[in-house]
Design a protein around this motif. Structure first.
Motif, PDB file in Angstrom:
ATOM      1  N   ASP A   1      -0.559 -42.587 -27.111  1.00 31.27           N
ATOM      2  CA  ASP A   1       0.094 -43.391 -28.148  1.00 31.27           C
ATOM      3  C   ASP A   1       0.485 -42.588 -29.384  1.00 31.27           C
ATOM      4  O   ASP A   1       1.255 -43.067 -30.212  1.00 31.27           O
ATOM      5  N   SER A   2      -0.070 -41.393 -29.516  1.00 34.89           N
ATOM      6  CA  SER A   2       0.274 -40.595 -30.698  1.00 34.89           C
ATOM      7  C   SER A   2       1.462 -39.666 -30.423  1.00 34.89           C
ATOM      8  O   SER A   2       1.889 -38.945 -31.310  1.00 34.89           O
ATOM      9  N   ILE A   3       1.986 -39.688 -29.202  1.00 34.48           N
ATOM     10  CA  ILE A   3       3.082 -38.779 -28.851  1.00 34.48           C
ATOM     11  C   ILE A   3       4.402 -39.543 -28.847  1.00 34.48           C
ATOM     12  O   ILE A   3       4.563 -40.516 -28.118  1.00 34.48           O
ATOM     13  N   GLU A   4       5.326 -39.124 -29.674  1.00 36.76           N
ATOM     14  CA  GLU A   4       6.637 -39.776 -29.748  1.00 36.76           C
ATOM     15  C   GLU A   4       7.745 -38.793 -29.365  1.00 36.76           C
ATOM     16  O   GLU A   4       7.577 -37.589 -29.492  1.00 36.76           O
ATOM     17  N   ILE A   5       8.852 -39.385 -28.911  1.00 37.21           N
ATOM     18  CA  ILE A   5      10.003 -38.566 -28.509  1.00 37.21           C
ATOM     19  C   ILE A   5      11.106 -38.767 -29.529  1.00 37.21           C
ATOM     20  O   ILE A   5      11.354 -39.884 -29.975  1.00 37.21           O
TER      21      ILE A   5
ATOM     22  N   ILE B   1       2.578 -36.790 -32.930  1.00 34.58           N
ATOM     23  CA  ILE B   1       3.292 -35.629 -32.415  1.00 34.58           C
ATOM     24  C   ILE B   1       4.713 -36.074 -32.130  1.00 34.58           C
ATOM     25  O   ILE B   1       4.913 -37.134 -31.527  1.00 34.58           O
ATOM     26  N   PHE B   2       5.686 -35.307 -32.551  1.00 33.40           N
ATOM     27  CA  PHE B   2       7.071 -35.607 -32.201  1.00 33.40           C
ATOM     28  C   PHE B   2       7.584 -34.518 -31.274  1.00 33.40           C
ATOM     29  O   PHE B   2       7.827 -33.398 -31.700  1.00 33.40           O
ATOM     30  N   LEU B   3       7.704 -34.874 -29.995  1.00 33.11           N
ATOM     31  CA  LEU B   3       8.318 -33.951 -29.047  1.00 33.11           C
ATOM     32  C   LEU B   3       9.822 -34.141 -29.170  1.00 33.11           C
ATOM     33  O   LEU B   3      10.329 -35.249 -28.965  1.00 33.11           O
ATOM     34  N   THR B   4      10.526 -33.082 -29.505  1.00 28.36           N
ATOM     35  CA  THR B   4      11.978 -33.214 -29.588  1.00 28.36           C
ATOM     36  C   THR B   4      12.595 -33.017 -28.208  1.00 28.36           C
ATOM     37  O   THR B   4      12.050 -32.329 -27.352  1.00 28.36           O
ATOM     38  N   ALA B   5      13.748 -33.656 -28.012  1.00 28.25           N
ATOM     39  CA  ALA B   5      14.463 -33.599 -26.734  1.00 28.25           C
ATOM     40  C   ALA B   5      15.944 -33.431 -27.039  1.00 28.25           C
ATOM     41  O   ALA B   5      16.472 -34.146 -27.903  1.00 28.25           O
ATOM     42  N   SER B   6      16.575 -32.494 -26.380  1.00 30.32           N
ATOM     43  CA  SER B   6      18.015 -32.322 -26.617  1.00 30.32           C
ATOM     44  C   SER B   6      18.778 -33.570 -26.164  1.00 30.32           C
ATOM     45  O   SER B   6      19.842 -33.877 -26.670  1.00 30.32           O
ATOM     46  N   GLY B   7      18.197 -34.297 -25.196  1.00 32.87           N
ATOM     47  CA  GLY B   7      18.876 -35.463 -24.655  1.00 32.87           C
ATOM     48  C   GLY B   7      19.703 -35.110 -23.435  1.00 32.87           C
ATOM     49  O   GLY B   7      20.173 -35.998 -22.731  1.00 32.87           O
ATOM     50  N   GLY B   8      19.860 -33.813 -23.190  1.00 33.43           N
ATOM     51  CA  GLY B   8      20.612 -33.382 -22.014  1.00 33.43           C
ATOM     52  C   GLY B   8      22.089 -33.653 -22.172  1.00 33.43           C
ATOM     53  O   GLY B   8      22.555 -34.124 -23.218  1.00 33.43           O
ATOM     54  N   PRO B   9      22.859 -33.346 -21.141  1.00 36.31           N
ATOM     55  CA  PRO B   9      24.324 -33.431 -21.277  1.00 36.31           C
ATOM     56  C   PRO B   9      24.884 -34.859 -21.299  1.00 36.31           C
ATOM     57  O   PRO B   9      26.034 -35.058 -21.660  1.00 36.31           O
ATOM     58  N   PHE B  10      24.093 -35.841 -20.919  1.00 38.83           N
ATOM     59  CA  PHE B  10      24.667 -37.196 -20.718  1.00 38.83           C
ATOM     60  C   PHE B  10      24.103 -38.225 -21.675  1.00 38.83           C
ATOM     61  O   PHE B  10      24.137 -39.430 -21.408  1.00 38.83           O
ATOM     62  N   TYR B  11      23.562 -37.763 -22.784  1.00 43.46           N
ATOM     63  CA  TYR B  11      22.813 -38.701 -23.618  1.00 43.46           C
ATOM     64  C   TYR B  11      23.663 -39.868 -24.107  1.00 43.46           C
ATOM     65  O   TYR B  11      23.179 -40.976 -24.268  1.00 43.46           O
ATOM     66  N   HIS B  12      24.950 -39.622 -24.323  1.00 46.52           N
ATOM     67  CA  HIS B  12      25.792 -40.717 -24.819  1.00 46.52           C
ATOM     68  C   HIS B  12      26.682 -41.340 -23.731  1.00 46.52           C
ATOM     69  O   HIS B  12      27.615 -42.064 -24.034  1.00 46.52           O
TER      70      HIS B  12
ATOM     71  N   VAL C   1       5.253 -34.931 -22.101  1.00 41.88           N
ATOM     72  CA  VAL C   1       4.305 -35.825 -22.783  1.00 41.88           C
ATOM     73  C   VAL C   1       2.936 -35.721 -22.113  1.00 41.88           C
ATOM     74  O   VAL C   1       1.903 -35.570 -22.778  1.00 41.88           O
ATOM     75  N   ILE C   2       2.946 -35.773 -20.777  1.00 38.16           N
ATOM     76  CA  ILE C   2       1.671 -35.683 -20.045  1.00 38.16           C
ATOM     77  C   ILE C   2       1.015 -34.326 -20.290  1.00 38.16           C
ATOM     78  O   ILE C   2      -0.193 -34.222 -20.515  1.00 38.16           O
ATOM     79  N   GLU C   3       1.842 -33.277 -20.271  1.00 44.02           N
ATOM     80  CA  GLU C   3       1.330 -31.925 -20.506  1.00 44.02           C
ATOM     81  C   GLU C   3       0.696 -31.829 -21.907  1.00 44.02           C
ATOM     82  O   GLU C   3      -0.385 -31.254 -22.083  1.00 44.02           O
ATOM     83  N   ALA C   4       1.392 -32.401 -22.914  1.00 42.47           N
ATOM     84  CA  ALA C   4       0.881 -32.347 -24.293  1.00 42.47           C
ATOM     85  C   ALA C   4      -0.452 -33.078 -24.395  1.00 42.47           C
ATOM     86  O   ALA C   4      -1.382 -32.628 -25.070  1.00 42.47           O
ATOM     87  N   HIS C   5      -0.532 -34.204 -23.683  1.00 47.91           N
ATOM     88  CA  HIS C   5      -1.787 -34.971 -23.675  1.00 47.91           C
ATOM     89  C   HIS C   5      -2.947 -34.099 -23.218  1.00 47.91           C
ATOM     90  O   HIS C   5      -4.012 -34.076 -23.837  1.00 47.91           O
ATOM     91  N   TRP C   6      -2.752 -33.341 -22.146  1.00 46.20           N
ATOM     92  CA  TRP C   6      -3.856 -32.540 -21.601  1.00 46.20           C
ATOM     93  C   TRP C   6      -4.093 -31.265 -22.391  1.00 46.20           C
ATOM     94  O   TRP C   6      -5.240 -30.858 -22.601  1.00 46.20           O
ATOM     95  N   LEU C   7      -3.007 -30.641 -22.825  1.00 47.14           N
ATOM     96  CA  LEU C   7      -3.159 -29.362 -23.550  1.00 47.14           C
ATOM     97  C   LEU C   7      -3.920 -29.544 -24.851  1.00 47.14           C
ATOM     98  O   LEU C   7      -4.732 -28.698 -25.227  1.00 47.14           O
ATOM     99  N   PHE C   8      -3.605 -30.642 -25.578  1.00 43.77           N
ATOM    100  CA  PHE C   8      -4.132 -30.769 -26.938  1.00 43.77           C
ATOM    101  C   PHE C   8      -5.061 -31.978 -27.105  1.00 43.77           C
ATOM    102  O   PHE C   8      -5.438 -32.307 -28.223  1.00 43.77           O
ATOM    103  N   SER C   9      -5.395 -32.652 -26.008  1.00 43.92           N
ATOM    104  CA  SER C   9      -6.229 -33.864 -26.073  1.00 43.92           C
ATOM    105  C   SER C   9      -5.635 -34.919 -27.003  1.00 43.92           C
ATOM    106  O   SER C   9      -6.368 -35.576 -27.753  1.00 43.92           O
ATOM    107  N   PHE C  10      -4.335 -35.067 -26.998  1.00 47.38           N
ATOM    108  CA  PHE C  10      -3.705 -36.106 -27.815  1.00 47.38           C
ATOM    109  C   PHE C  10      -3.692 -37.413 -27.040  1.00 47.38           C
ATOM    110  O   PHE C  10      -3.362 -37.431 -25.850  1.00 47.38           O
ATOM    111  N   PRO C  11      -4.015 -38.536 -27.673  1.00 48.98           N
ATOM    112  CA  PRO C  11      -3.819 -39.827 -26.997  1.00 48.98           C
ATOM    113  C   PRO C  11      -2.316 -40.038 -26.752  1.00 48.98           C
ATOM    114  O   PRO C  11      -1.493 -39.598 -27.561  1.00 48.98           O
TER     115      PRO C  11
END
Lengths: 394, 394
Positions: free
Chosen positions: A227-231, A164-175, A215-225
């Motif tokens: 380790d399978s969730i990436e950002i 699973i790839f959870l996308t993140a805008s990175g917010g205003p301070f990413y750089h 990430v934690i929410e995705a784990h519970w919602l979809f029973s994903f391990p």
């Protein structure tokens, strides 16, 4: 299973109707009067707005933490009574922090379909919540844009996804550099480049704590391990998340960043409804979608959250509580932006975990963490006295 | 409906096994011996390769346009006999040009599942092919990466999509000027920046004719109106296509550009299979996905194809035939790159359309167009004599 009565009109309780998601949920409901009807509203402190919403939607039930002086025929009931009421088909939980916990449990135990906008419910009590949902054959639907994206991508797929790839805008301070991050003010942090959200979520987006909670929410919602969730950092927030299947094929869900779309999808599921008020992507204006790997060192909240999720037990509740306190301290100018992670980390370090906790143990861990985190500041980081830790005393 | 016998092993006929798609289909089948078995192979002129394939897969049936001197116990049958044979479950049509037409019809009339790699089958005879499929409850599955992407995105969706975005790499000359395009050599045009394909398809990709054929194919495969199909230039070819639903949500299918993935998906559908030989996207290497609007003026083949598709009748067959002739002339250095579109346009202009044509009328239009287009060159564009046009004579 979504039960529709009243000639197919879905009867909806909006818990937290005066917050950002609650207001956008009412926008969707307002635009679709043939499909949706508000039967209950609950608010917290913004009594004026709640009164206006009650005037407009005339719900049969309502609640406010500050009991309002309203008389129009609607019943004043607790959020739990509303969430489990026979006249409610569908409960939108858009309350802040842990306020959604008990109403969500009540709704699920009554077999209602629950659309979750409040991350804390699953983060703090994912094991209990998913167990109760399964026990009562009640459905939990995501409203967060990332989880809605994953959910949409999983439709019609028989195979379990590989990654699973959870996308993140990175917010205003990413750089920003580390030293620039130290200087960030609340005013700057409240300006999110893409999403319009409540204050707490906006700060959590800037620290990437929000992504960790997801990430934690995705784990519970979809029973994903875990380790399978990436950002994946994706500044434009057009791709809301992606799913990779075992054959290497990926599906992504895309859309203009607007919370009304995932809210409406949860309401229309398994169908989709036309709504002229929802924005469309204009590909003549999109020249590129960018991606970069996430920087865990510069944004320690993300790693703290993922580790708390993997450890489970009461750690995630402690994470949420400490973060809520720390964000509040930052917003009131009492700590720096980078202190948020330090407070959360310190609190987690001092917590003794309870595996498979009861709801009471979760709430006790929450209370302990709030007190502990609050006392870490402003006399910051001279070691505070060891406070009572429910984990130790068990 | 896919019928599996032999203990769940799918029995496959690969028509056009020596071509680019045919060879990649055999790669997939080779990697999945528990699920797939080759029972028939057909080739055209590359007899040496066909012999090697026969030696490896020992198919029960085979065919070659040049009858091979092979004796191993397999039966020599026509492509139509093979496509409709009781021992075949699944027919991959990967032949060049119109060669797939009759075998596809034979397979569908025998109720077989047909996986189509050959664009011409649906472009030339979409109406007949889809009618026969529906009549015999036979399934047509796409193998083209774009159509596979759309198909994957439509899984589990109840609502009909609002818009389809077919992505196009743009080919090697997308940013060439008009005068640069005139100078393009066959050697340059055969170097596609992303996909490894056969010669004809590679040139069609450079002129964007290929994308036009895909629009017509998408129309027939999914019953999409032509006006709902849009083209989006996406040089990296990572997003293979997108679907937009009525609520403004889009789904995209992504993957490393490798034809084995859509081939395998057609074979595994509705499931997916793990195959360690299929490549995975590496998001650490993908920094951006780019998009730009399509330039119809610089690439007139695209518009010609879309117009021929909308007009229907025998126009698409004439388009295919004229293009095949023109590409051959270009590859043999007898016309310039930009002449390809001119030959196709001139041939279409001179064609009198037959609406709802029979297969024979389609093949007659094809023959007329080939002759007409061939005589437009090399004494280029002094008006040729008006040749017999089956459309006029009807």
């Amino acid at each position: 299973m979504i039960i529709c009565t009243m000639g197919g009109v879905k009867r909806i309780a909006v818990l937290g109707s005066t917050g950002s998601i609650g207001r956008q949920a009412l926008d969707v409901i307002r635009a679709l009067p043939d499909e949706l009807k508000v039967v209950a509203l609950t608010g917290n402190k913004n009594l004026e707005l709640l009164k206006r919403q009650i005037k407009e939607f005339r719900p049969r039930m309502f609640y406010s933490s500050a009991k309002p002086d309203i008389s129009y025929g609607g019943k004043f009931l607790s959020a739990e009574e509303i969430a489990s009421h026979p006249e409610v088909d569908f409960v939108i939980v858009a309350t802040a922090g842990k306020a959604g916990l008990r109403p969500t449990l009540a709704a699920l135990q009554a077999g209602k379909t629950v659309a979750l906008a409040s991350k804390e419910v699953l983060v703090m009590a994912g094991e209990i919540i998913t167990r109760e949902a399964s026990l009562h054959q009640a459905q939990i639907l995501p409203i967060d844009s990332e989880h809605s994206a994953i959910w949409q991508c999983l439709q019609g797929e028989e195979s379990k996804p590989q990654r699973i790839f959870l996308t993140a805008s990175g917010g205003p301070f990413y750089h920003y550099s580390q030293s620039q991050l130290t200087e960030v003010t609340p005013e700057q942090a409240l300006q999110h480049p893409v999403w319009k959200m409540g204050r707490k979520v906006t700060i959590d987006s800037a620290t990437l704590m929000n992504k960790g909670l997801e990430v934690i929410e995705a784990h519970w919602l979809f029973s994903f391990p875990f380790d399978s969730i990436e950002i994946l950092i994706h500044p434009q927030s057009i791709i809301h998340s992606m799913v990779e299947f075992i054959d290497g094929s990926l599906k992504a869900q895309l859309g203009w960043p607007d919370m009304r779309l995932p809210i409406q999808y949860a309401l229309s599921y398994p169908r989709r409804w036309s709504n002229s008020e929802l924005p469309r992507l204009d590909w003549e204006k999109i020249q590129s979608l960018n991606f970069e790997p996430v920087d865990y060192e510069k944004f320690p909240c993300l790693k703290l959250a993922m580790d708390a999720g993997k450890s489970g037990g009461t750690y995630p509740a402690v994470l949420c509580a400490a973060d809520e306190v720390a964000v509040e301290l930052f917003l009131s100018h009492r700590i720096s932006f980078t202190d948020i992670a330090k407070i959360v980390q310190k609190t987690l370090e001092q917590h003794r975990n309870i595996p498979q906790p009861s709801l009471e143990e979760i709430l006790a861990a929450d209370a302990w963490a709030r007190e502990y985190a609050a006392h870490l500041s402003p006399g910051y980081f001279p070691e505070p006295e060891q406070r009572s830790n429910p984990g130790i005393e068990r």
